[in-house]
Enzyme design. Sequence first.
Site, PDB file in Angstrom:
ATOM      1  CG  ASN A  14      23.654   3.245 -14.232  1.00  0.00           C
ATOM      2  OD1 ASN A  14      24.233   2.166 -14.119  1.00  0.00           O
ATOM      3  ND2 ASN A  14      23.225   3.939 -13.189  1.00  0.00           N
ATOM      4  CG  ASN A 103      14.437   0.449 -13.091  1.00  0.00           C
ATOM      5  OD1 ASN A 103      14.959   1.500 -13.468  1.00  0.00           O
ATOM      6  ND2 ASN A 103      14.041   0.271 -11.835  1.00  0.00           N
ATOM      7  CG  HIS A 105      15.765  -0.181  -7.087  1.00  0.00           C
ATOM      8  ND1 HIS A 105      15.095   1.023  -7.026  1.00  0.00           N
ATOM      9  CD2 HIS A 105      15.872  -0.622  -5.807  1.00  0.00           C
ATOM     10  CE1 HIS A 105      14.804   1.292  -5.762  1.00  0.00           C
ATOM     11  NE2 HIS A 105      15.265   0.311  -5.009  1.00  0.00           N
ATOM     12  CD  GLN A 169      30.255  -3.893  -7.591  1.00  0.00           C
ATOM     13  OE1 GLN A 169      30.055  -4.883  -8.301  1.00  0.00           O
ATOM     14  NE2 GLN A 169      31.476  -3.461  -7.317  1.00  0.00           N
TER      15      GLN A 169
HETATM   16  C1  GRF Z   1      21.327   5.263 -10.170  1.00  0.00           C
HETATM   17  O1  GRF Z   1      21.767   5.048  -8.871  1.00  0.00           O
HETATM   18  C2  GRF Z   1      20.169   4.375 -10.490  1.00  0.00           C
HETATM   19  O2  GRF Z   1      20.259   3.125  -9.909  1.00  0.00           O
HETATM   20  C3  GRF Z   1      19.026   5.154  -9.890  1.00  0.00           C
HETATM   21  O3  GRF Z   1      19.309   6.488 -10.187  1.00  0.00           O
HETATM   22  C4  GRF Z   1      20.710   6.656 -10.323  1.00  0.00           C
HETATM   23  C5  GRF Z   1      20.954   7.229 -11.673  1.00  0.00           C
HETATM   24  O4  GRF Z   1      22.300   7.582 -11.868  1.00  0.00           O
HETATM   25  N1  GRF Z   1      17.765   4.665 -10.370  1.00  0.00           N
HETATM   26  P1  GRF Z   1      22.842   7.938 -13.295  1.00  0.00           P
HETATM   27  O5  GRF Z   1      21.930   9.020 -13.892  1.00  0.00           O
HETATM   28  O6  GRF Z   1      22.847   6.699 -14.150  1.00  0.00           O
HETATM   29  O7  GRF Z   1      24.224   8.465 -13.065  1.00  0.00           O
END
Ligand code: GRF
Length: 211
Positions: A14, A103, A105, A169
């Site tokens: 992310n 955040n 989720h 997504q």
């Molecule tokens: C993501 O699925 C996020 O929604 C959750 O933890 C995961 C983190 O993935 N809270 P990344 O470190 O961003 O690849």
Amino acid sequence: MKSVVILISGRGSNLRAILDAHLPARIAAVISNKPDAAGLEFARKHGIATEVVDHRLHAAREDFDRALMQAIDAHAPDLVVLAGFMRVLTEGFVQHYAGRMINIHPSLLPAFPGLHTHRQAIEAGVKIHGCTVHFVTPTVDHGPIIVQAAVPVHQDDTPQTLAARVLEQEHRIFPAAIRWFLDGRLHVTPAGAVNVAGLPALNEALRSPSE
Ligand code: GRF
């Protein structure tokens, strides 16, 4: 230009999506509670300052949160982004960033707060699953919802295949939500809903080519 601090705990996909979006903001720092988080390396390669506030070096949750708050506030950010940050935060910490911490989720909240959301979704037999970007409030995985994206759950899905579909997504809606915040488009109503100024046009831009 507004400044943003991003908190991570792991892989950092992310974080990557946020940086790739070239948002009109200064990414002041990426902070991890884990020294070996892969996302740290990625941030460094992008020339972004990184810091580690290791939760294992703080006996009490309050001590960790105090240290983390100091590290964040040194940058005086307009927005704190939890991008796969896997620590539960104390109420005092959350209040300190009220209205300026968001955040992502991996479920359609309020369904499936907490961990193992993809397994929870499969076990519940839901046909639609997804992800949510929300303002952070003291109750974990609650708080005013900014944007959500849904995906189908297939009969032969495993938590892994479903997670991959949801993650795509996440990478679409998280940078968009941050951009809306930076543009001053988000307004939380007294009832706790988020109004997004100019939403129809924004939704058009968010739509994926197949829709
Ligand atoms: C993501 O699925 C996020 O929604 C959750 O933890 C995961 C983190 O993935 N809270 P990344 O470190 O961003 O690849």
